[in-house]
Design a protein around this motif. Structure first.
Motif, PDB file in Angstrom:
ATOM      1  N   TYR A 216       0.905  -1.296  -0.045  1.00  0.00           N
ATOM      2  CA  TYR A 216       0.025   0.091  -0.124  1.00  0.00           C
ATOM      3  C   TYR A 216       1.052   1.222  -0.144  1.00  0.00           C
ATOM      4  O   TYR A 216       1.635   1.410   1.098  1.00  0.00           O
ATOM      5  CB  TYR A 216      -0.937   0.057   1.161  1.00  0.00           C
ATOM      6  CG  TYR A 216      -1.900  -0.972   1.170  1.00  0.00           C
ATOM      7  CD1 TYR A 216      -3.285  -0.958   0.559  1.00  0.00           C
ATOM      8  CD2 TYR A 216      -1.790  -2.151   1.900  1.00  0.00           C
ATOM      9  CE1 TYR A 216      -4.171  -1.884   0.551  1.00  0.00           C
ATOM     10  CE2 TYR A 216      -2.763  -3.194   2.066  1.00  0.00           C
ATOM     11  CZ  TYR A 216      -3.971  -3.048   1.140  1.00  0.00           C
ATOM     12  OH  TYR A 216      -4.783  -3.927   1.263  1.00  0.00           O
ATOM     13  N   LEU A 217       0.750   2.206  -0.941  1.00  0.00           N
ATOM     14  CA  LEU A 217       1.440   3.142  -1.030  1.00  0.00           C
ATOM     15  C   LEU A 217       0.667   4.458  -0.609  1.00  0.00           C
ATOM     16  O   LEU A 217      -0.075   5.026  -1.334  1.00  0.00           O
ATOM     17  CB  LEU A 217       1.819   3.741  -2.435  1.00  0.00           C
ATOM     18  CG  LEU A 217       2.682   2.534  -3.053  1.00  0.00           C
ATOM     19  CD1 LEU A 217       2.951   2.678  -4.755  1.00  0.00           C
ATOM     20  CD2 LEU A 217       3.788   2.073  -2.474  1.00  0.00           C
ATOM     21  N   VAL A 218       0.977   4.922   0.615  1.00  0.00           N
ATOM     22  CA  VAL A 218       0.048   6.048   1.229  1.00  0.00           C
ATOM     23  C   VAL A 218       0.499   7.435   0.723  1.00  0.00           C
ATOM     24  O   VAL A 218       1.602   7.852   0.578  1.00  0.00           O
ATOM     25  CB  VAL A 218       0.305   6.092   2.727  1.00  0.00           C
ATOM     26  CG1 VAL A 218      -0.434   7.508   3.409  1.00  0.00           C
ATOM     27  CG2 VAL A 218      -0.181   4.882   3.339  1.00  0.00           C
ATOM     28  N   ASP A 219      -0.423   8.198   0.256  1.00  0.00           N
ATOM     29  CA  ASP A 219      -0.217   9.358  -0.516  1.00  0.00           C
ATOM     30  C   ASP A 219      -0.751  10.486   0.280  1.00  0.00           C
ATOM     31  O   ASP A 219      -1.692  10.623   1.040  1.00  0.00           O
ATOM     32  CB  ASP A 219      -1.067   9.255  -1.656  1.00  0.00           C
ATOM     33  CG  ASP A 219      -0.902  10.711  -2.564  1.00  0.00           C
ATOM     34  OD1 ASP A 219       0.150  10.819  -3.234  1.00  0.00           O
ATOM     35  OD2 ASP A 219      -1.767  11.490  -2.865  1.00  0.00           O
ATOM     36  N   ASP A 220       0.069  11.500   0.379  1.00  0.00           N
ATOM     37  CA  ASP A 220      -0.304  12.745   0.978  1.00  0.00           C
ATOM     38  C   ASP A 220      -1.500  13.373   0.614  1.00  0.00           C
ATOM     39  O   ASP A 220      -2.279  13.718   1.623  1.00  0.00           O
ATOM     40  CB  ASP A 220       0.759  13.846   0.911  1.00  0.00           C
ATOM     41  CG  ASP A 220       2.075  13.529   1.319  1.00  0.00           C
ATOM     42  OD1 ASP A 220       2.267  12.750   2.224  1.00  0.00           O
ATOM     43  OD2 ASP A 220       3.085  14.316   1.158  1.00  0.00           O
ATOM     44  N   ALA A 221      -1.933  13.266  -0.376  1.00  0.00           N
ATOM     45  CA  ALA A 221      -3.432  13.827  -0.808  1.00  0.00           C
ATOM     46  C   ALA A 221      -4.509  13.229  -0.211  1.00  0.00           C
ATOM     47  O   ALA A 221      -5.410  13.692   0.038  1.00  0.00           O
ATOM     48  CB  ALA A 221      -3.568  13.731  -2.415  1.00  0.00           C
ATOM     49  N   ILE A 222      -4.376  11.734  -0.057  1.00  0.00           N
ATOM     50  CA  ILE A 222      -5.502  11.128   0.453  1.00  0.00           C
ATOM     51  C   ILE A 222      -5.542  11.540   1.995  1.00  0.00           C
ATOM     52  O   ILE A 222      -6.596  11.754   2.514  1.00  0.00           O
ATOM     53  CB  ILE A 222      -5.064   9.725   0.337  1.00  0.00           C
ATOM     54  CG1 ILE A 222      -5.317   9.014  -1.014  1.00  0.00           C
ATOM     55  CG2 ILE A 222      -6.064   8.794   1.229  1.00  0.00           C
ATOM     56  CD1 ILE A 222      -5.020   7.626  -1.391  1.00  0.00           C
ATOM     57  N   ILE A 223      -4.526  11.682   2.633  1.00  0.00           N
ATOM     58  CA  ILE A 223      -4.225  11.926   4.206  1.00  0.00           C
ATOM     59  C   ILE A 223      -4.999  13.397   4.260  1.00  0.00           C
ATOM     60  O   ILE A 223      -5.970  13.690   5.278  1.00  0.00           O
ATOM     61  CB  ILE A 223      -2.851  12.095   4.721  1.00  0.00           C
ATOM     62  CG1 ILE A 223      -2.266  10.765   4.575  1.00  0.00           C
ATOM     63  CG2 ILE A 223      -2.956  12.811   6.326  1.00  0.00           C
ATOM     64  CD1 ILE A 223      -0.657  10.706   5.129  1.00  0.00           C
ATOM     65  N   GLU A 224      -4.735  14.345   3.402  1.00  0.00           N
ATOM     66  CA  GLU A 224      -5.485  15.617   3.482  1.00  0.00           C
ATOM     67  C   GLU A 224      -6.901  15.508   3.336  1.00  0.00           C
ATOM     68  O   GLU A 224      -7.594  16.326   3.864  1.00  0.00           O
ATOM     69  CB  GLU A 224      -4.859  16.717   2.432  1.00  0.00           C
ATOM     70  CG  GLU A 224      -3.384  17.138   3.010  1.00  0.00           C
ATOM     71  CD  GLU A 224      -3.143  17.400   4.195  1.00  0.00           C
ATOM     72  OE1 GLU A 224      -3.740  18.221   4.793  1.00  0.00           O
ATOM     73  OE2 GLU A 224      -2.222  16.850   4.871  1.00  0.00           O
ATOM     74  N   GLN A 225      -7.238  14.702   2.302  1.00  0.00           N
ATOM     75  CA  GLN A 225      -8.897  14.394   2.157  1.00  0.00           C
ATOM     76  C   GLN A 225      -9.491  14.074   3.446  1.00  0.00           C
ATOM     77  O   GLN A 225     -10.649  14.451   3.802  1.00  0.00           O
ATOM     78  CB  GLN A 225      -9.039  13.595   0.643  1.00  0.00           C
ATOM     79  CG  GLN A 225      -8.663  14.252  -0.553  1.00  0.00           C
ATOM     80  CD  GLN A 225      -8.786  13.203  -1.545  1.00  0.00           C
ATOM     81  OE1 GLN A 225      -9.696  12.284  -1.568  1.00  0.00           O
ATOM     82  NE2 GLN A 225      -7.824  13.334  -2.503  1.00  0.00           N
ATOM     83  N   MET A 226      -9.029  13.055   4.015  1.00  0.00           N
ATOM     84  CA  MET A 226      -9.404  12.214   5.234  1.00  0.00           C
ATOM     85  C   MET A 226      -9.571  13.232   6.319  1.00  0.00           C
ATOM     86  O   MET A 226     -10.586  13.245   7.157  1.00  0.00           O
ATOM     87  CB  MET A 226      -8.594  11.162   5.320  1.00  0.00           C
ATOM     88  CG  MET A 226      -8.650   9.787   4.304  1.00  0.00           C
ATOM     89  SD  MET A 226     -10.312   9.421   4.162  1.00  0.00           S
ATOM     90  CE  MET A 226     -10.767   8.613   5.808  1.00  0.00           C
ATOM     91  N   ILE A 227      -8.448  14.093   6.531  1.00  0.00           N
ATOM     92  CA  ILE A 227      -8.336  14.899   7.661  1.00  0.00           C
ATOM     93  C   ILE A 227      -9.772  15.983   7.630  1.00  0.00           C
ATOM     94  O   ILE A 227      -9.966  16.432   8.400  1.00  0.00           O
ATOM     95  CB  ILE A 227      -6.985  15.776   7.684  1.00  0.00           C
ATOM     96  CG1 ILE A 227      -6.005  14.735   7.983  1.00  0.00           C
ATOM     97  CG2 ILE A 227      -7.137  16.781   8.552  1.00  0.00           C
ATOM     98  CD1 ILE A 227      -4.626  15.396   8.343  1.00  0.00           C
ATOM     99  N   LYS A 228      -9.928  16.494   6.363  1.00  0.00           N
ATOM    100  CA  LYS A 228     -11.058  17.495   6.164  1.00  0.00           C
ATOM    101  C   LYS A 228     -12.446  16.979   6.454  1.00  0.00           C
ATOM    102  O   LYS A 228     -13.161  17.492   6.824  1.00  0.00           O
ATOM    103  CB  LYS A 228     -10.978  17.914   4.582  1.00  0.00           C
ATOM    104  CG  LYS A 228      -9.720  18.809   4.233  1.00  0.00           C
ATOM    105  CD  LYS A 228     -10.006  19.281   2.820  1.00  0.00           C
ATOM    106  CE  LYS A 228      -8.865  20.193   2.285  1.00  0.00           C
ATOM    107  NZ  LYS A 228      -8.803  20.721   1.029  1.00  0.00           N
ATOM    108  N   ARG A 229     -12.373  15.455   6.496  1.00  0.00           N
ATOM    109  CA  ARG A 229     -13.701  14.848   6.801  1.00  0.00           C
ATOM    110  C   ARG A 229     -13.933  14.637   8.281  1.00  0.00           C
ATOM    111  O   ARG A 229     -14.857  14.396   8.848  1.00  0.00           O
ATOM    112  CB  ARG A 229     -13.753  13.398   6.053  1.00  0.00           C
ATOM    113  CG  ARG A 229     -14.054  13.433   4.826  1.00  0.00           C
ATOM    114  CD  ARG A 229     -13.867  12.211   4.149  1.00  0.00           C
ATOM    115  NE  ARG A 229     -14.899  11.192   4.583  1.00  0.00           N
ATOM    116  CZ  ARG A 229     -14.598   9.912   4.463  1.00  0.00           C
ATOM    117  NH1 ARG A 229     -13.830   9.166   3.778  1.00  0.00           N
ATOM    118  NH2 ARG A 229     -15.740   8.947   5.121  1.00  0.00           N
ATOM    119  N   VAL A 230     -12.740  14.830   8.992  1.00  0.00           N
ATOM    120  CA  VAL A 230     -12.554  14.728  10.612  1.00  0.00           C
ATOM    121  C   VAL A 230     -13.856  15.631  11.096  1.00  0.00           C
ATOM    122  O   VAL A 230     -14.534  15.313  12.007  1.00  0.00           O
ATOM    123  CB  VAL A 230     -11.414  14.724  11.042  1.00  0.00           C
ATOM    124  CG1 VAL A 230     -11.567  14.610  12.808  1.00  0.00           C
ATOM    125  CG2 VAL A 230     -10.519  13.413  10.973  1.00  0.00           C
TER     126      VAL A 230
END
Length: 427
Positions: A216-230
């Protein structure tokens, strides 16, 4: 991937596995030592969601080896409580974890309280609301420990995430995951001290990541998308909401614009515009007061504009009002004066209204001794207007002084006038 959520799988099994909350259940605390020695007291755990209340209860159960039963006060009925009592009679002692304990109803209490008092049921209650406000006194009196848990630090969350990434049995240790320390730190930063959100987010990020050769290659963009949903933590009208209102007012009173904007933003994200505007209006008169009397009108206009605009645009006039109050001169003299007068009345410091101040707009008032009032406008004094030398307080309170001016802003002028009038009265 497992069927159960990562946050569920990574719950601590003993109190030695608890991450954070060292002041509450760390090795140096009395609670830790009591549990290790085999004594588990009934207790209340109070704090925001996701900071470890349920985890600590499970950890205590795992350490003490007591039969463990978990109930939620919002969904459990009298039969559920009776089942707990039956289990306690059969085994000698059970540990009952009761989530949302502030919703405990009277029937549940009546069935459970005697057994908690006798010690056959060890009660661990969890609540997001202030137990001194929302938990029944009968419950509080039977809980020897009331512990307020704090939100986990970023380092605590990082430790938890790293454990989840390395644990092969319960965590993600069996998966090949390419994730940097910086990315782990960003996840920890973006979850605001909420362990459950952090673990849930980590698992979601890994699942949403691209795979390459089974990794699994964790991408910074996915992290930022998920943080906005918190989003923000806390709900309308909960203890945390009122703590935010309190923090907003104290930040304005302390003239800290940045802190005030942070708490205002947090409150508006929770969506209760009415409560926010009411508090801002109170602040304008309680904390700014006579030092800048124009602020009251400015804040009222901002609040009315906010009500008409609605969210999200309402944030604009409210931000202006908060900034102005933060940077304005401040005085609480009027607020303290009315409270001092109220306190005097409640202590019985009262007297008769002077005869010359009583109503004379009816036939027969003179026969009652009413009259003799001097009309101040008939005796001008400098540029002040009119003033007449006569008593206004009851004679029993003639020397009472409730108002004490604060020499700040516009009130400097009022304070000077106040002192001059005191001198006139003495003469």
């Amino acid at each position: 991937m497992h069927n159960e959520p990562l946050a569920y799988r990574m719950r601590p099994r003993t109190i030695d596995e608890v991450v954070g909350q060292k002041d509450v259940i760390g090795p140096s605390t009395a609670l830790y030592k009591m549990i290790k020695s085999g004594h588990v007291p009934s207790m209340l755990l109070y704090g925001d969601p996701g900071i470890g209340k349920t985890s600590i209860a499970h950890a205590i159960a795992g350490t003490s080896n007591l039969p463990f039963i978990a109930l939620n006060a919002t969904t459990s009925g009298k039969k559920d409580v009776e089942s707990v009592v039956t289990e306690a009679r059969m085994t000698g002692k059970v540990l009952l974890f009761l989530d949302e304990i502030h919703r405990f109803n009277k029937l549940q209490q009546d069935a459970l309280l005697p057994h908690v008092e006798s010690g056959s049921i060890v009660l661990i209650g969890a609540t997001t609301e202030n137990p001194f406000h929302d938990v029944n006194p009968a419950i509080r009196s039977r809980c020897g420990e009331i512990k307020q848990l704090k939100r986990l630090t970023q380092d605590d969350i990082i430790e938890l995430l790293e454990k989840a990434l390395s644990d092969e049995k319960r965590g993600l240790g069996r998966e090949k995951i390419r994730i940097t320390k910086e990315q782990v730190a960003r996840i920890a930063e973006g979850t605001n001290g909420d362990a459950r959100k952090a673990l849930t987010m980590l698992e979601s990020i890994v699942i949403a990541s691209d795979e390459e050769d089974g990794e699994y290659l964790v991408d910074d963009a996915i992290i930022e998308q998920m943080i906005k949903r918190v989003g923000v933590f806390g709900d309308k009208r909960g203890s945390h909401f009122f703590n935010l209102l309190s923090a907003l007012q104290k930040s304005v009173r302390g003239s800290d614009v940045n802190a005030a904007m942070y708490y205002l933003a947090h409150l508006l994200e929770n969506g209760d515009l009415t409560a926010v505007t009411r508090r801002l209006l109170v602040m304008a008169y309680e904390d700014i007061g006579l030092a800048n009397p124009a602020v009251g009108g400015h804040v009222l206009a901002a609040c009315q504009s906010a009500d008409r605009l609605g969210l999200p645009e309402a944030r604009i006039p409210l931000a202006q009002a908060v900034a102005e109050m933060c940077l304005s001169e401040k005085s609480n003299s009027a607020y303290r004066a009315i409270d001092a007068a109220t306190a005097a009345i409640n202590k019985g410091q009262v007297g008769d209204i002077p005869a010359h101040l009583r109503d004379t707009h009816y036939a027969g008032s003179a026969e009652l001794g009413h009259g003799g009032y001097k009309y101040p406008h008939d005796t001008p004094i400098g540029s002040f207007g009119g003033w007449a030398d006569q008593d206004y307080l009851p004679k029993e309170l003639k020397k009472a002084e409730f108002y004490k001016p604060v020499v700040a802003g516009e009130e400097k002028k009022f304070a000077g006038i106040y002192e001059k009038l005191k001198d006139f009265r003495k003469k």
